[in-house]
Design a protein around this motif. Structure first.
Motif, PDB file in Angstrom:
ATOM      1  N   ALA A 192       1.615   5.571  -1.300  1.00 30.07           N
ATOM      2  CA  ALA A 192       1.065   6.889  -1.626  1.00 30.07           C
ATOM      3  C   ALA A 192       2.040   7.632  -2.527  1.00 30.07           C
ATOM      4  CB  ALA A 192       0.802   7.680  -0.344  1.00 30.07           C
TER       5      ALA A 192
ATOM      6  N   ILE B 238      -2.976  11.489   4.714  1.00 31.22           N
ATOM      7  CA  ILE B 238      -2.804  10.133   4.177  1.00 31.22           C
ATOM      8  C   ILE B 238      -2.605   9.129   5.314  1.00 31.22           C
ATOM      9  CG2 ILE B 238      -1.261   8.641   2.828  1.00 31.22           C
ATOM     10  CD1 ILE B 238      -0.726  11.070   1.002  1.00 31.22           C
TER      11      ILE B 238
ATOM     12  N   ASN C 233      -4.962   5.989   6.376  1.00 30.59           N
ATOM     13  CA  ASN C 233      -4.384   4.680   6.051  1.00 30.59           C
ATOM     14  C   ASN C 233      -3.482   4.192   7.183  1.00 30.59           C
ATOM     15  OD1 ASN C 233      -5.083   4.298   2.958  1.00 30.59           O
ATOM     16  ND2 ASN C 233      -4.432   6.436   3.230  1.00 30.59           N
TER      17      ASN C 233
ATOM     18  N   LYS D 252       0.861  -1.190   0.000  1.00 26.42           N
ATOM     19  CA  LYS D 252       0.000   0.000   0.000  1.00 26.42           C
ATOM     20  C   LYS D 252       0.892   1.233   0.000  1.00 26.42           C
ATOM     21  CE  LYS D 252      -3.800  -2.342   2.347  1.00 26.42           C
ATOM     22  NZ  LYS D 252      -4.681  -2.387   3.529  1.00 26.42           N
TER      23      LYS D 252
ATOM     24  N   VAL E 179      -2.958   3.904  -2.599  1.00 27.94           N
ATOM     25  CA  VAL E 179      -4.053   4.302  -1.708  1.00 27.94           C
ATOM     26  C   VAL E 179      -4.301   5.803  -1.787  1.00 27.94           C
ATOM     27  CG1 VAL E 179      -3.650   2.379  -0.130  1.00 27.94           C
ATOM     28  CG2 VAL E 179      -2.518   4.580   0.296  1.00 27.94           C
TER      29      VAL E 179
ATOM     30  N   GLU F 131      -2.398   1.386   7.652  1.00 29.12           N
ATOM     31  CA  GLU F 131      -1.373   0.516   7.091  1.00 29.12           C
ATOM     32  C   GLU F 131      -0.855   1.159   5.797  1.00 29.12           C
ATOM     33  OE1 GLU F 131      -0.613  -4.197   6.100  1.00 29.12           O
ATOM     34  OE2 GLU F 131      -2.545  -3.338   5.537  1.00 29.12           O
ATOM     35  N   LEU F 132       0.426   1.475   5.805  1.00 29.60           N
ATOM     36  CA  LEU F 132       1.050   2.094   4.630  1.00 29.60           C
ATOM     37  C   LEU F 132       2.502   1.624   4.576  1.00 29.60           C
ATOM     38  CD1 LEU F 132       0.301   4.256   2.392  1.00 29.60           C
ATOM     39  CD2 LEU F 132       1.540   5.906   3.808  1.00 29.60           C
TER      40      LEU F 132
END
Length: 346
Positions: A189, A239, A243, A187, A220, A245-246
């Motif tokens: 960004a 962000i 999220n 995941k 995401v 989880e990133l």
């Protein structure tokens, strides 16, 4: 009596001949003295020509001095102007396309010999460049390009941003695989640069060329950070909140990845993220060295000075390539100390 007259006649003739012979050297010396005068007068002509030589005046406009890259580019511009003895008015666009256009029009009114511009956006600058075209002033773009066909430029000097985006994405993917070898879905960004700028468009395209082909990648968020550190910090905060989880963040420039790092550090999540930027500024290199940022790709702000040199070549009647590509270079943990010690980063 006859002998006496003859003697007088002979003496008279001798005097006449001697006088005639004596006049030849005098006549010859006059010609000789004139020749040196002619020779010494020759160097005076180039001196007069030299006074008439025109000193070129080449103006430039950059998007904004709020960006570290353009501050370094200004320094390169000034150094090139000093080296080449060129008049070099410098304009700060203040990230305002209307102001940049007005500044270019001002250069045209002041009749600069050439204009070197880093456009804020690909299309917004076209009316100003067209105005320069109409007034016979050659225009060169650096770093960021314009849409083709609507205005005329002599040459573009810059980085292949799409290729740099691809290379940054490959580096980013390598970092994700190293940190999370068993994860089936990453995941991530993306922080985008100034909307409408060729750098943001092309870097983004390069990133997606690579990452969209990998089934493990899930975007995401792809949000605008305007190439600015402060805005990137705010965007990243949002962000991270959305999220929990990133796995990583990739940004279109180093200022934004540093802003993202600040937000992640505040949230206590910086050690969970692989972070990659682009540009190669020294502050980012220091963070790569400390392990806070995974890597970046160097592009050289000296390209603005290269734009000046290309303009001078053109004004002197020399051929200039339509596209002059400035190479980029990887910066990661393995080579960052050398890049810093060799002063390659800026």
């Amino acid at each position: 009596m006859f002998r006496r007259n003859v003697s007088l006649f002979i003496v008279s003739m001798l005097v006449f001949l001697l006088a005639a012979c004596g006049s030849s050297p005098q006549q010859g010396s006059t010609e000789t003295s004139q020749a040196p005068n002619n020779n010494t007068s020759q160097p005076a002509q180039p001196a007069a020509d030299k006074k008439e030589e025109k000193k070129f005046v080449i103006g430039t406009s950059v998007p904004s001095l709020e960006f570290t890259f353009f501050v370094a580019a200004q320094k390169a511009w000034e150094e090139a102007a000093k080296e080449l003895d060129v008049g070099a008015p410098f304009y700060n666009g203040e990230n305002n396309q209307a102001k940049q256009n007005k500044d270019i029009e001002d250069m045209v009114v002041k009749k600069v010999d050439a204009i070197v511009v880093i456009p804020i956006t690909t299309e917004g600058v076209i009316p100003a460049i067209r105005y320069a075209n109409e007034n016979g002033i050659p225009v060169f773009t650096v770093d960021r390009s314009i849409t083709s066909g609507e205005a005329e430029i002599v040459a573009h000097i810059g980085t292949n941003h799409e290729e740099m985006g691809e290379n940054a994405a490959k580096l980013f993917l390598r970092g994700l695989e190293e940190k999370y070898p068993d994860v089936k879905e990453y995941k991530i960004a993306e922080l985008l640069g100034t909307p409408g700028s060729s750098a943001a468009i092309e870097r983004g395209k390069g990133i997606h060329n690579i990452l969209e082909k990998d089934p493990r990648i899930k975007f995401v968020a792809s949000l605008n950070g305007e190439f600015q550190s402060t805005l990137a910090t705010t965007v990243t905060e949002n962000i991270l909140t959305a999220n929990p989880e990133l796995h990583g963040i990739i940004a279109h420039n180093d200022m934004m990845i540093e802003g993202a790092l600040q937000a992640a550090t505040t949230a206590g999540r910086n050690k969970d993220l692989i972070m990659v930027g682009m540009d190669g500024q020294i502050s980012t290199a220091e963070k790569i060295k400390s392990g806070e940022i995974y890597g970046t790709f160097l592009q050289l702000p000296s390209m603005l000075g290269d734009g000046m040199k290309a303009a001078i070549k053109h004004l002197n009647g020399e051929k200039v390539d339509e596209n002059v590509w400035v190479p980029t270079e990887l910066i990661d943990k393995a080579n960052v100390e050398d890049m810093i010690s060799q002063q390659k980063v800026w």
